[in-house]
Scaffold this motif. Structure first.
Motif, PDB file in Angstrom:
ATOM      1  N   ASP A 182      62.860 -48.490  99.931  1.00  0.00           N
ATOM      2  CA  ASP A 182      63.787 -48.537 101.059  1.00  0.00           C
ATOM      3  C   ASP A 182      63.035 -48.740 102.365  1.00  0.00           C
ATOM      4  O   ASP A 182      61.829 -48.543 102.440  1.00  0.00           O
ATOM      5  CB  ASP A 182      64.668 -47.278 101.130  1.00  0.00           C
ATOM      6  CG  ASP A 182      63.892 -46.004 101.394  1.00  0.00           C
ATOM      7  OD1 ASP A 182      63.114 -45.970 102.365  1.00  0.00           O
ATOM      8  OD2 ASP A 182      64.075 -45.035 100.646  1.00  0.00           O
ATOM      9  N   VAL A 183      63.794 -49.130 103.386  1.00  0.00           N
ATOM     10  CA  VAL A 183      63.277 -49.316 104.735  1.00  0.00           C
ATOM     11  C   VAL A 183      64.195 -48.534 105.662  1.00  0.00           C
ATOM     12  O   VAL A 183      65.419 -48.674 105.594  1.00  0.00           O
ATOM     13  CB  VAL A 183      63.273 -50.809 105.134  1.00  0.00           C
ATOM     14  CG1 VAL A 183      62.858 -50.977 106.585  1.00  0.00           C
ATOM     15  CG2 VAL A 183      62.361 -51.605 104.230  1.00  0.00           C
ATOM     16  N   THR A 184      63.619 -47.697 106.520  1.00  0.00           N
ATOM     17  CA  THR A 184      64.401 -46.945 107.493  1.00  0.00           C
ATOM     18  C   THR A 184      64.137 -47.543 108.864  1.00  0.00           C
ATOM     19  O   THR A 184      63.000 -47.561 109.330  1.00  0.00           O
ATOM     20  CB  THR A 184      64.014 -45.454 107.487  1.00  0.00           C
ATOM     21  OG1 THR A 184      64.148 -44.946 106.161  1.00  0.00           O
ATOM     22  CG2 THR A 184      64.900 -44.656 108.428  1.00  0.00           C
ATOM     23  N   PRO A 226      68.360 -49.912 101.303  1.00  0.00           N
ATOM     24  CA  PRO A 226      67.710 -49.875  99.988  1.00  0.00           C
ATOM     25  C   PRO A 226      67.009 -51.200  99.700  1.00  0.00           C
ATOM     26  O   PRO A 226      67.516 -52.264 100.040  1.00  0.00           O
ATOM     27  CB  PRO A 226      68.855 -49.630  99.012  1.00  0.00           C
ATOM     28  CG  PRO A 226      70.092 -49.980  99.750  1.00  0.00           C
ATOM     29  CD  PRO A 226      69.807 -49.859 101.205  1.00  0.00           C
ATOM     30  N   GLY A 227      65.846 -51.090  99.072  1.00  0.00           N
ATOM     31  CA  GLY A 227      65.063 -52.275  98.752  1.00  0.00           C
ATOM     32  C   GLY A 227      65.278 -52.723  97.323  1.00  0.00           C
ATOM     33  O   GLY A 227      65.992 -52.090  96.544  1.00  0.00           O
ATOM     34  N   LYS A 228      64.623 -53.823  96.971  1.00  0.00           N
ATOM     35  CA  LYS A 228      64.735 -54.397  95.631  1.00  0.00           C
ATOM     36  C   LYS A 228      64.144 -53.457  94.578  1.00  0.00           C
ATOM     37  O   LYS A 228      64.603 -53.411  93.446  1.00  0.00           O
ATOM     38  CB  LYS A 228      63.999 -55.731  95.610  1.00  0.00           C
ATOM     39  CG  LYS A 228      64.463 -56.710  94.599  1.00  0.00           C
ATOM     40  CD  LYS A 228      63.739 -58.039  94.822  1.00  0.00           C
ATOM     41  CE  LYS A 228      64.359 -59.120  93.998  1.00  0.00           C
ATOM     42  NZ  LYS A 228      63.675 -60.404  94.211  1.00  0.00           N
ATOM     43  N   GLY A 229      63.135 -52.688  94.957  1.00  0.00           N
ATOM     44  CA  GLY A 229      62.460 -51.799  94.018  1.00  0.00           C
ATOM     45  C   GLY A 229      63.157 -50.465  93.820  1.00  0.00           C
ATOM     46  O   GLY A 229      62.707 -49.642  93.026  1.00  0.00           O
ATOM     47  N   ASN A 232      63.305 -57.272 100.214  1.00  0.00           N
ATOM     48  CA  ASN A 232      63.293 -58.238  99.117  1.00  0.00           C
ATOM     49  C   ASN A 232      62.007 -58.179  98.301  1.00  0.00           C
ATOM     50  O   ASN A 232      61.840 -58.973  97.372  1.00  0.00           O
ATOM     51  CB  ASN A 232      63.518 -59.652  99.653  1.00  0.00           C
ATOM     52  CG  ASN A 232      64.959 -59.862 100.055  1.00  0.00           C
ATOM     53  OD1 ASN A 232      65.864 -59.473  99.326  1.00  0.00           O
ATOM     54  ND2 ASN A 232      65.173 -60.448 101.214  1.00  0.00           N
ATOM     55  N   GLN A 233      61.119 -57.250  98.622  1.00  0.00           N
ATOM     56  CA  GLN A 233      59.880 -57.090  97.863  1.00  0.00           C
ATOM     57  C   GLN A 233      60.139 -56.217  96.637  1.00  0.00           C
ATOM     58  O   GLN A 233      60.899 -55.242  96.705  1.00  0.00           O
ATOM     59  CB  GLN A 233      58.779 -56.464  98.738  1.00  0.00           C
ATOM     60  CG  GLN A 233      58.446 -57.285  99.971  1.00  0.00           C
ATOM     61  CD  GLN A 233      58.066 -58.703  99.636  1.00  0.00           C
ATOM     62  OE1 GLN A 233      57.172 -58.941  98.826  1.00  0.00           O
ATOM     63  NE2 GLN A 233      58.762 -59.660 100.235  1.00  0.00           N
TER      64      GLN A 233
END
Length: 188
Positions: free
Chosen positions: A134-136, A143-146, A128-129
């Motif tokens: 992404d975060v693995t 997938p992230g917000k960016g 949510n940043q």
């Protein structure tokens, strides 16, 4: 029968053996044992939701060290990545999450957690940043917000890459077979 050796003649192996003998009778508390020697925490199967596979992972990773990879969006320098991930680590620290951070590239960092049971909560915070691409976590890419739209689509299809690669290998093998010289001579 053990040889009597002068203490000044002890090498590292002798010292290690001596330490083992001293510690053999010591009562070491469970929390002081290294992680691989600790007994696994009992799993309460009543808390497992069969519809959510993440709930199973949360319970099995509880109390164990876990690492997650985080990618910063845009094209940051290593210093920018350091600053951004430092802010995230500080926010997590303020929320009482024990997280260590290691920069592994110009836009990647590893977040190491002492208790893997909190990994999915931390993952939810990170994606949510604004600058999180992404975060693995446990082989799964979130997938992230960016992340841009093309990156979000790409990340969702990452598990299919292996399948696409196999299909490409099959095609290249069939092309190789087609390019072989035939045993018959063709007249031009």
């Amino acid at each position: 029968p053990a040889k009597k050796k002068d203490i000044r003649d002890y090498n590292d192996a002798d010292m290690a053996r001596l330490l083992e003998q001293w510690e053999k009778d010591d009562d070491i508390e469970e929390g002081d044992l290294p992680e691989h020697k600790r007994p696994p925490a009992p799993i309460d199967f009543s808390k497992i939701d069969p519809g959510k596979p993440e709930s199973i992972l949360k319970l099995t990773k509880k109390g164990k060290t876990l690492m997650m990879f985080v990618t910063v969006s845009g094209n940051p320098t290593e210093k920018e990545t350091e600053e951004i991930t430092s802010l995230w680590q500080g926010s997590l620290f303020n929320a009482n999450y024990d997280v260590q951070r290691f920069i592994v590239g110009s836009n990647r960092a590893i977040f190491m957690l002492r208790d893997g049971g909190y990994a999915w909560e931390i993952k939810d915070f990170l994606i949510n940043q604004e600058r999180c691409a992404d975060v693995t976590l446990e082989g799964q890419v979130y997938p992230g917000k960016g992340a841009g739209e093309s990156e979000k689509v790409k990340n969702k299809t990452k598990p299919e890459k292996a399948k696409k690669k196999k299909d490409a290998d099959k095609k290249s093998n069939s092309v190789k077979e087609d390019n072989r010289a035939t045993s018959q001579r063709e007249d031009l």
